[in-house]
Design a protein around this motif. Structure first.
Motif, PDB file in Angstrom:
ATOM      1  N   UNK A  74      18.539 -14.584  -0.216  1.00 53.01           N
ATOM      2  CA  UNK A  74      18.375 -15.593  -1.260  1.00 53.01           C
ATOM      3  C   UNK A  74      19.660 -16.380  -1.472  1.00 53.01           C
ATOM      4  N   UNK A  75      20.775 -15.686  -1.567  1.00 48.33           N
ATOM      5  CA  UNK A  75      22.056 -16.359  -1.804  1.00 48.33           C
ATOM      6  C   UNK A  75      22.372 -17.323  -0.661  1.00 48.33           C
ATOM      7  N   UNK A  76      22.119 -16.909   0.556  1.00 44.18           N
ATOM      8  CA  UNK A  76      22.429 -17.772   1.690  1.00 44.18           C
ATOM      9  C   UNK A  76      21.521 -18.997   1.711  1.00 44.18           C
ATOM     10  N   UNK A  77      20.257 -18.824   1.339  1.00 46.71           N
ATOM     11  CA  UNK A  77      19.350 -19.977   1.302  1.00 46.71           C
ATOM     12  C   UNK A  77      19.692 -20.924   0.169  1.00 46.71           C
ATOM     13  N   UNK A  78      20.210 -20.409  -0.925  1.00 46.24           N
ATOM     14  CA  UNK A  78      20.622 -21.280  -2.019  1.00 46.24           C
ATOM     15  C   UNK A  78      21.887 -22.062  -1.671  1.00 46.24           C
ATOM     16  N   UNK A  79      22.777 -21.447  -0.891  1.00 47.39           N
ATOM     17  CA  UNK A  79      24.006 -22.144  -0.504  1.00 47.39           C
ATOM     18  C   UNK A  79      23.708 -23.205   0.555  1.00 47.39           C
ATOM     19  N   UNK A  80      23.054 -22.798   1.635  1.00 49.90           N
ATOM     20  CA  UNK A  80      22.700 -23.703   2.733  1.00 49.90           C
ATOM     21  C   UNK A  80      21.225 -23.481   3.058  1.00 49.90           C
ATOM     22  N   UNK A  81      20.396 -24.492   2.916  1.00 49.95           N
ATOM     23  CA  UNK A  81      18.963 -24.308   3.246  1.00 49.95           C
ATOM     24  C   UNK A  81      18.788 -23.891   4.706  1.00 49.95           C
ATOM     25  N   UNK A  82      17.969 -22.862   4.905  1.00 51.57           N
ATOM     26  CA  UNK A  82      17.719 -22.366   6.247  1.00 51.57           C
ATOM     27  C   UNK A  82      18.612 -21.225   6.669  1.00 51.57           C
ATOM     28  N   UNK A  83      19.705 -21.005   5.941  1.00 53.19           N
ATOM     29  CA  UNK A  83      20.609 -19.918   6.310  1.00 53.19           C
ATOM     30  C   UNK A  83      19.925 -18.564   6.094  1.00 53.19           C
ATOM     31  N   UNK A  84      19.170 -18.454   5.020  1.00 53.67           N
ATOM     32  CA  UNK A  84      18.445 -17.200   4.785  1.00 53.67           C
ATOM     33  C   UNK A  84      17.384 -16.949   5.840  1.00 53.67           C
ATOM     34  N   UNK A  85      16.734 -18.015   6.332  1.00 47.09           N
ATOM     35  CA  UNK A  85      15.738 -17.851   7.392  1.00 47.09           C
ATOM     36  C   UNK A  85      16.395 -17.388   8.696  1.00 47.09           C
ATOM     37  N   UNK A  86      17.573 -17.905   8.971  1.00 47.17           N
ATOM     38  CA  UNK A  86      18.310 -17.432  10.147  1.00 47.17           C
ATOM     39  C   UNK A  86      18.687 -15.966   9.972  1.00 47.17           C
ATOM     40  N   UNK A  90      14.036 -15.821  11.349  1.00 46.00           N
ATOM     41  CA  UNK A  90      12.932 -16.778  11.329  1.00 46.00           C
ATOM     42  C   UNK A  90      13.494 -18.173  11.621  1.00 46.00           C
ATOM     43  N   UNK A  91      14.108 -18.315  12.770  1.00 46.32           N
ATOM     44  CA  UNK A  91      14.792 -19.560  13.100  1.00 46.32           C
ATOM     45  C   UNK A  91      13.813 -20.721  13.226  1.00 46.32           C
ATOM     46  N   UNK A  92      12.560 -20.435  13.589  1.00 43.43           N
ATOM     47  CA  UNK A  92      11.587 -21.519  13.768  1.00 43.43           C
ATOM     48  C   UNK A  92      11.289 -22.251  12.467  1.00 43.43           C
ATOM     49  N   UNK A  93      11.641 -21.655  11.324  1.00 46.23           N
ATOM     50  CA  UNK A  93      11.418 -22.326  10.046  1.00 46.23           C
ATOM     51  C   UNK A  93      12.507 -23.341   9.711  1.00 46.23           C
ATOM     52  N   UNK A  94      13.650 -23.235  10.349  1.00 48.83           N
ATOM     53  CA  UNK A  94      14.787 -24.113  10.030  1.00 48.83           C
ATOM     54  C   UNK A  94      14.460 -25.577  10.303  1.00 48.83           C
ATOM     55  N   UNK A  95      13.884 -25.951  11.462  1.00 50.08           N
ATOM     56  CA  UNK A  95      13.537 -27.372  11.659  1.00 50.08           C
ATOM     57  C   UNK A  95      12.546 -27.892  10.623  1.00 50.08           C
ATOM     58  N   UNK A  96      11.622 -27.057  10.182  1.00 49.12           N
ATOM     59  CA  UNK A  96      10.664 -27.493   9.159  1.00 49.12           C
ATOM     60  C   UNK A  96      11.378 -27.770   7.844  1.00 49.12           C
ATOM     61  N   UNK A  97      12.281 -26.870   7.475  1.00 51.20           N
ATOM     62  CA  UNK A  97      13.007 -27.035   6.214  1.00 51.20           C
ATOM     63  C   UNK A  97      13.827 -28.317   6.230  1.00 51.20           C
ATOM     64  N   UNK A  98      14.568 -28.544   7.314  1.00 46.94           N
ATOM     65  CA  UNK A  98      15.414 -29.730   7.359  1.00 46.94           C
ATOM     66  C   UNK A  98      14.596 -30.994   7.588  1.00 46.94           C
ATOM     67  N   UNK A  99      13.424 -30.864   8.185  1.00 48.00           N
ATOM     68  CA  UNK A  99      12.549 -32.024   8.301  1.00 48.00           C
ATOM     69  C   UNK A  99      12.064 -32.496   6.943  1.00 48.00           C
ATOM     70  N   UNK A 100      11.640 -31.543   6.095  1.00 51.74           N
ATOM     71  CA  UNK A 100      11.177 -31.907   4.746  1.00 51.74           C
ATOM     72  C   UNK A 100      12.339 -32.410   3.905  1.00 51.74           C
ATOM     73  N   UNK A 101      13.461 -31.696   3.919  1.00 55.24           N
ATOM     74  CA  UNK A 101      14.609 -32.124   3.122  1.00 55.24           C
ATOM     75  C   UNK A 101      15.152 -33.472   3.609  1.00 55.24           C
ATOM     76  N   UNK A 102      15.127 -33.691   4.916  1.00 57.45           N
ATOM     77  CA  UNK A 102      15.587 -34.979   5.439  1.00 57.45           C
ATOM     78  C   UNK A 102      14.691 -36.121   4.996  1.00 57.45           C
ATOM     79  N   UNK A 103      13.368 -35.877   5.011  1.00 56.97           N
ATOM     80  CA  UNK A 103      12.439 -36.922   4.552  1.00 56.97           C
ATOM     81  C   UNK A 103      12.641 -37.231   3.073  1.00 56.97           C
TER      82      UNK A 103
END
Length: 229
Positions: A74-86, A90-103
């Motif tokens: 949780x702490x890692x995801x709050x600091x950097x989105x996707x860090x907790x997934x790594x 669950x690395x495959x979730x990182x592109x989805x997270x940054x795709x939504x946040x980028x949009x």
């Protein structure tokens, strides 16, 4: 004469006593035959039962993963989105997270930029001021000069609303990113299920139903397939 009769009487009594000492084999044979019959039927029943396929239920084994911490995820995801997934592998979730946040980020920049333009044009219109060359948003003012004042005000308010909604959406999705990392760490990595899956094929004897059985045999050959989950 009396002595002769007395001797015959003693001989007959002795013979009767001797016959009385012989064991009664008929009753013993009857009991023995009955016990043999029960034993044979019991053995036959045991053979039939032993031929029935046995279902073995293997209990699933849980291996607690004490080295994985949901708090760290949780702490890692709050600091950097996707860090907790790594961290949860669950690395495959990182592109989805940054795709939504980028949009959402692009939408925020677009709405904020155009909001500033229409805000300045609305101020010019409200004060009935015509900007001179070199003034802020002079070209944009001339571009939208043919639109009525109310349209400029509505466009300004709509862009501000969309900008605020995109900011709120970004914050919410950031929180969803942290919640997702917590769920993965808590319910997936806290316990891992043993994936020992196997299949075994063995010959077997099966009992036929009453209506399918014959007088010769009520057991038919078959194949037993056992799955271990």
């Amino acid at each position: 004469m009396y002595k002769y009769l007395l001797a015959v009487f003693f001989v007959a009594a002795f013979d009767f006593a001797a016959r009385a000492q012989d064991p009664d084999t008929t009753s013993r044979n009857a009991v023995k035959n009955k016990m043999d019959t029960l034993k044979a039927s019991r053995q036959d029943t045991d053979v039939i039962r032993s031929n029935r396929p046995r279902v073995v239920h293997k209990e699933r084994i849980y291996h607690p993963d004490t080295t994985h911490s949901p708090h760290k995820a949780v702490i890692r995801s709050l600091i950097i989105p996707g860090w907790g997934q790594v961290y949860n592998h669950k690395i495959w979730k990182v592109p989805i997270i940054y795709g939504v946040l980028g949009s959402l980020g692009v939408a925020i920049v677009y709405n904020a930029t155009n909001y500033k333009i229409f805000l300045q044009i609305a101020k010019y219109r409200n004060k009935s001021i015509k900007p001179n060359p070199g003034d802020p948003y002079y070209e944009e003012y001339n571009l939208y000069s043919r639109y009525p004042d109310q349209s400029i005000y509505d466009q300004k308010d709509g862009l501000r609303r969309d900008r605020d909604l995109c900011i709120i959406g970004t914050v919410l999705f950031w929180g969803i990113n942290a919640i997702d990392a917590y769920i993965d760490a808590k319910f997936i990595h806290s316990y891992s299920i043993d994936s020992n899956f196997s299949m075994r094929v063995t010959p077997s004897l099966m009992n036929q139903p009453v209506y399918a059985g014959t007088l010769s045999s009520s057991i038919s050959p078959g194949i037993k397939i056992t799955f271990t989950l």
